[in-house]
Design a protein around this motif. Structure first.
Motif, PDB file in Angstrom:
ATOM      1  N   LYS A 109       0.822  -1.215   0.000  1.00  0.00           N
ATOM      2  CA  LYS A 109       0.000   0.000   0.000  1.00  0.00           C
ATOM      3  C   LYS A 109       0.853   1.260   0.000  1.00  0.00           C
ATOM      4  N   ILE A 110       2.070   1.165   0.524  1.00  0.00           N
ATOM      5  CA  ILE A 110       2.995   2.303   0.462  1.00  0.00           C
ATOM      6  C   ILE A 110       3.456   2.481  -0.993  1.00  0.00           C
ATOM      7  N   ALA A 111       3.790   1.373  -1.625  1.00  0.00           N
ATOM      8  CA  ALA A 111       4.199   1.427  -3.034  1.00  0.00           C
ATOM      9  C   ALA A 111       3.078   2.011  -3.885  1.00  0.00           C
ATOM     10  N   ARG A 112       1.845   1.677  -3.532  1.00  0.00           N
ATOM     11  CA  ARG A 112       0.705   2.208  -4.281  1.00  0.00           C
ATOM     12  C   ARG A 112       0.591   3.722  -4.111  1.00  0.00           C
ATOM     13  N   THR A 113       0.843   4.209  -2.907  1.00  0.00           N
ATOM     14  CA  THR A 113       0.818   5.658  -2.681  1.00  0.00           C
ATOM     15  C   THR A 113       1.906   6.346  -3.508  1.00  0.00           C
ATOM     16  N   LEU A 114       3.073   5.746  -3.564  1.00  0.00           N
ATOM     17  CA  LEU A 114       4.149   6.310  -4.380  1.00  0.00           C
ATOM     18  C   LEU A 114       3.731   6.363  -5.851  1.00  0.00           C
ATOM     19  N   GLU A 115       3.069   5.324  -6.307  1.00  0.00           N
ATOM     20  CA  GLU A 115       2.638   5.278  -7.711  1.00  0.00           C
ATOM     21  C   GLU A 115       1.521   6.278  -7.986  1.00  0.00           C
ATOM     22  N   MET A 116       0.563   6.373  -7.072  1.00  0.00           N
ATOM     23  CA  MET A 116      -0.587   7.287  -7.237  1.00  0.00           C
ATOM     24  C   MET A 116      -0.162   8.734  -7.359  1.00  0.00           C
ATOM     25  N   THR A 117       0.928   9.074  -6.689  1.00  0.00           N
ATOM     26  CA  THR A 117       1.363  10.463  -6.638  1.00  0.00           C
ATOM     27  C   THR A 117       2.511  10.751  -7.592  1.00  0.00           C
ATOM     28  N   GLY A 118       2.901   9.746  -8.341  1.00  0.00           N
ATOM     29  CA  GLY A 118       4.001   9.926  -9.281  1.00  0.00           C
ATOM     30  C   GLY A 118       5.377   9.932  -8.643  1.00  0.00           C
ATOM     31  N   MET A 119       5.436   9.722  -7.354  1.00  0.00           N
ATOM     32  CA  MET A 119       6.735   9.775  -6.669  1.00  0.00           C
ATOM     33  C   MET A 119       7.603   8.564  -7.020  1.00  0.00           C
ATOM     34  N   ASP A 120       6.998   7.499  -7.505  1.00  0.00           N
ATOM     35  CA  ASP A 120       7.787   6.321  -7.861  1.00  0.00           C
ATOM     36  C   ASP A 120       8.689   6.586  -9.064  1.00  0.00           C
ATOM     37  N   GLN A 121       8.420   7.676  -9.781  1.00  0.00           N
ATOM     38  CA  GLN A 121       9.245   8.023 -10.940  1.00  0.00           C
ATOM     39  C   GLN A 121      10.627   8.505 -10.516  1.00  0.00           C
ATOM     40  N   PHE A 122      10.742   8.961  -9.277  1.00  0.00           N
ATOM     41  CA  PHE A 122      11.946   9.670  -8.878  1.00  0.00           C
ATOM     42  C   PHE A 122      12.909   8.834  -8.052  1.00  0.00           C
ATOM     43  N   PHE A 123      12.483   7.662  -7.646  1.00  0.00           N
ATOM     44  CA  PHE A 123      13.328   6.849  -6.784  1.00  0.00           C
ATOM     45  C   PHE A 123      13.528   5.464  -7.386  1.00  0.00           C
ATOM     46  N   ASP A 124      14.726   4.911  -7.195  1.00  0.00           N
ATOM     47  CA  ASP A 124      14.941   3.490  -7.460  1.00  0.00           C
ATOM     48  C   ASP A 124      14.437   2.742  -6.234  1.00  0.00           C
ATOM     49  N   ILE A 125      13.574   1.765  -6.481  1.00  0.00           N
ATOM     50  CA  ILE A 125      12.940   1.032  -5.379  1.00  0.00           C
ATOM     51  C   ILE A 125      13.334  -0.426  -5.469  1.00  0.00           C
ATOM     52  N   TYR A 126      13.833  -0.968  -4.373  1.00  0.00           N
ATOM     53  CA  TYR A 126      14.338  -2.334  -4.348  1.00  0.00           C
ATOM     54  C   TYR A 126      13.562  -3.165  -3.329  1.00  0.00           C
ATOM     55  N   THR A 127      13.510  -4.476  -3.599  1.00  0.00           N
ATOM     56  CA  THR A 127      12.874  -5.392  -2.652  1.00  0.00           C
ATOM     57  C   THR A 127      13.911  -6.204  -1.886  1.00  0.00           C
ATOM     58  N   GLU A 128      15.159  -6.035  -2.249  1.00  0.00           N
ATOM     59  CA  GLU A 128      16.203  -6.855  -1.637  1.00  0.00           C
ATOM     60  C   GLU A 128      17.394  -5.953  -1.335  1.00  0.00           C
ATOM     61  N   GLN A 129      17.866  -6.007  -0.067  1.00  0.00           N
ATOM     62  CA  GLN A 129      18.883  -5.078   0.411  1.00  0.00           C
ATOM     63  C   GLN A 129      20.180  -5.161  -0.371  1.00  0.00           C
ATOM     64  N   GLN A 130      20.618  -6.377  -0.659  1.00  0.00           N
ATOM     65  CA  GLN A 130      21.918  -6.544  -1.313  1.00  0.00           C
ATOM     66  C   GLN A 130      21.936  -5.842  -2.685  1.00  0.00           C
ATOM     67  N   SER A 131      20.848  -6.024  -3.406  1.00  0.00           N
ATOM     68  CA  SER A 131      20.745  -5.380  -4.723  1.00  0.00           C
ATOM     69  C   SER A 131      20.755  -3.871  -4.597  1.00  0.00           C
ATOM     70  N   ALA A 132      20.059  -3.386  -3.559  1.00  0.00           N
ATOM     71  CA  ALA A 132      20.008  -1.942  -3.353  1.00  0.00           C
ATOM     72  C   ALA A 132      21.398  -1.391  -3.057  1.00  0.00           C
ATOM     73  N   ILE A 133      22.107  -2.033  -2.180  1.00  0.00           N
ATOM     74  CA  ILE A 133      23.459  -1.579  -1.803  1.00  0.00           C
ATOM     75  C   ILE A 133      24.380  -1.578  -3.023  1.00  0.00           C
ATOM     76  N   ALA A 134      24.280  -2.627  -3.816  1.00  0.00           N
ATOM     77  CA  ALA A 134      25.142  -2.758  -4.994  1.00  0.00           C
ATOM     78  C   ALA A 134      24.846  -1.699  -6.047  1.00  0.00           C
ATOM     79  N   ALA A 135      23.663  -1.127  -5.979  1.00  0.00           N
ATOM     80  CA  ALA A 135      23.256  -0.157  -6.989  1.00  0.00           C
ATOM     81  C   ALA A 135      23.809   1.241  -6.738  1.00  0.00           C
ATOM     82  N   PHE A 136      24.350   1.476  -5.545  1.00  0.00           N
ATOM     83  CA  PHE A 136      24.906   2.806  -5.266  1.00  0.00           C
ATOM     84  C   PHE A 136      26.264   2.987  -5.969  1.00  0.00           C
TER      85      PHE A 136
END
Lengths: 136, 135
Positions: A109-136
């Motif tokens: 439901k948080i992801a849905r709020t990000l999508e509803m408001t267009g905020m998901d366009q501005f952030f890289d969103i990850y479901t797994e910590q290791q992938s997120a860390i590696a992306a920096f």
């Protein structure tokens, strides 16, 4: 809401700010203040872990917006001046939000709020910590 | 059932929990409840910040189930403000050009099937949120 900080070394040193609890108008300024303090203390790459956030109101979006500006070295508005200070912010400078702030594991439901408001366009969103860390 | 809360941000959790408890008791589906809770949170947040503007006040919440639809009424005594007249924001504006905030009413509209406004006889505002059930 509680906040916890971890540091993980990937290609760069990444600070993880983990939020636990509901995020709304009663506490979003505390998140902004925390990010401000972390940046002042040297944090340059931030992963915001939302996995422990069961509820987020639109104030949480202000916290993310502010965090993005702070991590890019810009000042977010002073909340002491109320929401008008936030509403009046405008910048002609395009900034690469994705580089220094990423999001981890928002609940559906948080992801849905990000999508509803267009905020998901501005952030890289990850479901797994290791992938997120590696992306920096 | 009706609950009255102080118009303070710290009471938003109380408002949300009240709606959840009432909705569960009325047999509302959890997906309906989640959407209405967030919508009500946004309306109440606006009432506290922009309606009462730091002044003391209350928000009255009433939860009902009507023909399978979850209905939440939010009533306050703040100066009149009709959220149905607020234009829909452009969600494609780049972040560096965005004003902060301004998404609460948009979220409430997106999450409900009906968002209506009325001025009670005694003054103030009444916002009604309706989320229709499946089938």
């Amino acid at each position: 809401m509680d906040m916890f900080v971890d540091n993980v070394q990937g290609r760069v040193s990444v600070t993880i700010l983990r939020l636990h609890g509901a995020l709304d108008s009663s506490n979003y300024e505390a998140v902004i203040a925390k990010v401000r303090d972390m940046h002042a203390a040297g944090t340059r790459d931030l992963l915001l872990d939302l996995g422990g956030v069961p509820f987020m109101g639109s104030s949480g979006l202000i916290a993310m917006h502010s965090a993005a500006l702070l991590m890019h070295g810009q000042q977010s508005p002073d909340p002491e001046y109320g929401w008008q200070a936030f509403h009046d912010v405008d910048s002609d400078r395009n900034i690469d939000i994705r580089q220094h702030l990423k999001l981890l594991n928002p609940q559906p439901k948080i992801a849905r709020t990000l999508e509803m408001t267009g905020m998901d366009q501005f952030f890289d969103i990850y479901t797994e910590q290791q992938s997120a860390i590696a992306a920096f | 059932m009706v609950r009255r809360i102080s118009a303070e941000f710290g009471q938003l959790e109380v408002l949300r929990q009240f709606i959840i408890e009432q909705a569960v008791g009325l047999g509302a589906d959890s997906s309906l409840t989640e959407d209405v809770v967030l919508a009500a949170n946004e309306i109440a947040t606006n009432t506290i910040e922009h309606g009462y503007r730091g002044q003391q006040g209350t928000i009255e919440v009433e939860v009902r189930m009507i023909d399978g639809s979850l209905v939440v009424h939010l009533r306050d005594r703040a100066p009149s403000f009709n959220p149905t007249l607020v234009p829909t924001p452009d969600i494609n504006v780049p972040l560096h050009k965005r004003r902060f905030g301004g998404m609460g009413i948009h979220i409430a509209r997106r999450l409900t099937d009906e968002l209506s406004y009325a001025v009670p006889v005694e003054g103030g505002n009444e916002i009604t949120l309706v989320k229709k059930g499946q089938g």
